[in-house]
Write an enzyme that holds these catalytic residues in place. Structure first.
Site, short mmCIF file in Angstrom:
data_model
loop_
_atom_site.label_atom_id
_atom_site.label_comp_id
_atom_site.label_asym_id
_atom_site.label_seq_id
_atom_site.Cartn_x
_atom_site.Cartn_y
_atom_site.Cartn_z
N GLY A 143 0.92 -1.45 0.02
CA GLY A 143 -0.04 -0.01 0.24
C GLY A 143 0.87 1.21 -0.05
O GLY A 143 0.66 2.26 -0.61
N ASP A 144 2.11 1.11 0.82
CA ASP A 144 2.84 2.36 0.79
C ASP A 144 3.59 2.60 -0.55
O ASP A 144 3.59 3.51 -0.98
CB ASP A 144 3.92 2.10 1.76
N CYS A 145 3.81 1.43 -1.45
CA CYS A 145 4.29 1.55 -2.65
C CYS A 145 3.43 2.33 -3.61
O CYS A 145 3.75 2.91 -4.48
CB CYS A 145 5.13 0.18 -3.06
#
Length: 474
Positions: free
Chosen positions: A259-261
């Site tokens: 999700g951060d990526c």
């Protein structure tokens, strides 16, 4: 000279710990697996991971977060040093530490410790947000975003802002360009909303209703719900037909940090001028490649130089990993290179022939700046993202890697192909790369090339057609 504005990430940093081992037996006093530890690693998580991912390729990234005097905060500072610029809010308490115990690469248990409250921002934080090129809010429910909410509200009025929300976090500010909840977060955030499907609704229609509800509630331009293997569903206020952006392939790997990526890639693409739909396509592909490479636990993510070499993006990561995999099983790595500005029959024939030489074909593609230096004003006709996408869609091409220099010698030194291929309009003696590939025992070869096919000829033919059409229109 105007100094480029930075990309600013605001959010809650965590310290992630992975304790790896193998489990072959149960404890004698309880039905619990016994994990024999083989290694452990620590790295920034949450907003720290998102900022590090956004900074790949040398992008100037400022991370606004709350850090304290505890050992976990010091570990985060050391890891992020040289990757991003830190602007700290005081942390009243300790930094959260999330420890995963993995057996055979699979999580067995997670242990959470620590936690604190962010203090007030100073003038440097306010100035950074006022001068941001784009903003990402990585909310992990620890309320760093709430501490700078007035500045975020102002930034959203004139700057692309992406908000990655958390059910226990702060609501996105009005005017966010995109909000990116995952499926579980969208369900939790819509719990109890009238007219919205309950938790059992897993259809695309159910998530479209949730996305529309959230977009209207938050007054966001769009809500992109990430659905794992199904891809991403983009909805807007007022309903209408949502857009589904499928994942390019099924990624079998550790999804931690995906999700951060996804969020970091989305905001970087918006900063580069892409439309939201285009940004999400890039982000879906990057997130899939990130998971396939091992997710946040991939040691190469943190052991690599803070500013990578000439390759960048998911396609580049795939290329290097592919070369290693093919070599490991005794296969032959083939590479070729060029501008591929207008793909034509000569290119296709060359690529098909090159692929038959070995077990994989990697295309080294000149960046836009590199093409302009080599070909002159007006080139390239097609931007690098489009050229790479067209090449990657060909069945003969296994991976594409972009390089910034005039020649691919640096990227070849990283790929180390067994065979370097060029078209018949060259001779091996003329190739500057021939000597480079010989350094590791590789071989440069020239393959037949279809006469009369070139980008220049295609461009001239198109120009003549335009002139003729204008004359006919009188």
């Amino acid at each position: 000279m105007t100094v480029p504005k930075p990309l600013v990430v605001v959010g809650d940093v965590l310290l992630d710990e992975d304790i790896e081992g193998v489990a072959t037996r149960l404890a004698p006093d309880a039905p619990a697996p016994v994990v024999d530890v083989t290694g452990d690693r620590r790295h920034p998580g949450g907003a720290g991971l998102a900022a590090a991912l956004a900074a790949r390729g040398g992008r100037d990234v400022v991370l606004v977060t709350a850090l304290g005097d505890d050992p976990a905060s010091e570990a985060v500072r050391r890891e992020l040093d040289g990757r991003v610029r830190l602007l700290e809010l005081p942390l009243h308490g300790t930094l959260p530490v999330k420890t995963r115990v993995l057996a055979g690469g699979r999580p067995v248990v997670r242990i959470d410790r620590g936690g604190g409250t962010p203090g007030e921002p100073d003038d440097a934080v306010r100035e950074a947000l006022a001068g941001a090129h784009a903003v990402l809010v990585a909310d992990y429910g620890r309320h760093t975003a709430g501490a700078v909410r007035p500045q975020l509200e102002d930034a959203a009025r004139h700057t692309p802002l992406v908000w990655d929300p958390h059910p226990q976090g702060d609501p996105p500010v009005p005017g966010a360009r995109l909000v990116t909840p995952n499926a579980a977060e969208a369900v939790a955030l819509c719990a109890g909303s009238p007219g919205v499907p309950g938790a059992s609704g897993a259809s695309l229609g159910a998530f479209a209703a949730r996305g529309t509800e959230l977009a209207e509630r938050w007054r966001a331009a769009g809500v992109a719900v990430t659905l794992g293997e199904r891809g991403v569903l983009l909805t807007r206020p007022g309903g209408g037909t949502p857009m589904l952006i499928p994942a390019p392939f099924r990624a079998d790997g550790d999804p931690c940090g995906a999700g951060d990526c996804f969020a970091a890639t989305t905001v970087a693409a918006l900063a580069d001028g892409l439309l939201p739909e285009e940004a999400l396509q890039r982000a879906v592909a990057e997130a899939a490649a990130f998971v396939a490479a091992g997710g946040a636990g991939n040691p190469d993510l943190w052991h690599a130089p803070a500013v990578p070499g000439p390759a960048h993006g998911a396609a580049a990561a795939d290329a290097f990993e592919l070369a290693e995999e093919v070599r490991a099983r005794g296969g032959t790595v083939v590479a070729t290179g060029g501008c591929f500005d207008l793909l034509h029959a000569g290119h296709v024939g060359l690529l098909e022939s090159a692929r038959r030489v070995g077990d994989c074909l990697i295309v080294c593609l000149n960046s836009d700046a590199s093409v302009a230096r080599r070909k002159g004003a007006g080139r390239p006709l097609t931007p690098v993202a489009d050229r790479a996408r067209v090449l990657a869609a060909l069945g003969s091409v296994d991976a594409v890697v972009v390089f910034e220099e005039d020649t691919p010698e640096v990227v070849l030194g990283r790929l180390r192909p067994d065979v370097w291929v060029k078209g018949g309009d060259y001779s091996v003696q003329e190739l500057p790369e021939a000597e480079v590939v010989r350094a590791w025992g590789g071989q440069a070869v020239v393959l037949p090339y279809l006469d009369g096919r070139s980008t220049t000829l295609l461009a001239r033919r198109a120009a003549r057609a335009v002139v003729a059409l204008r004359a006919a229109d009188g």
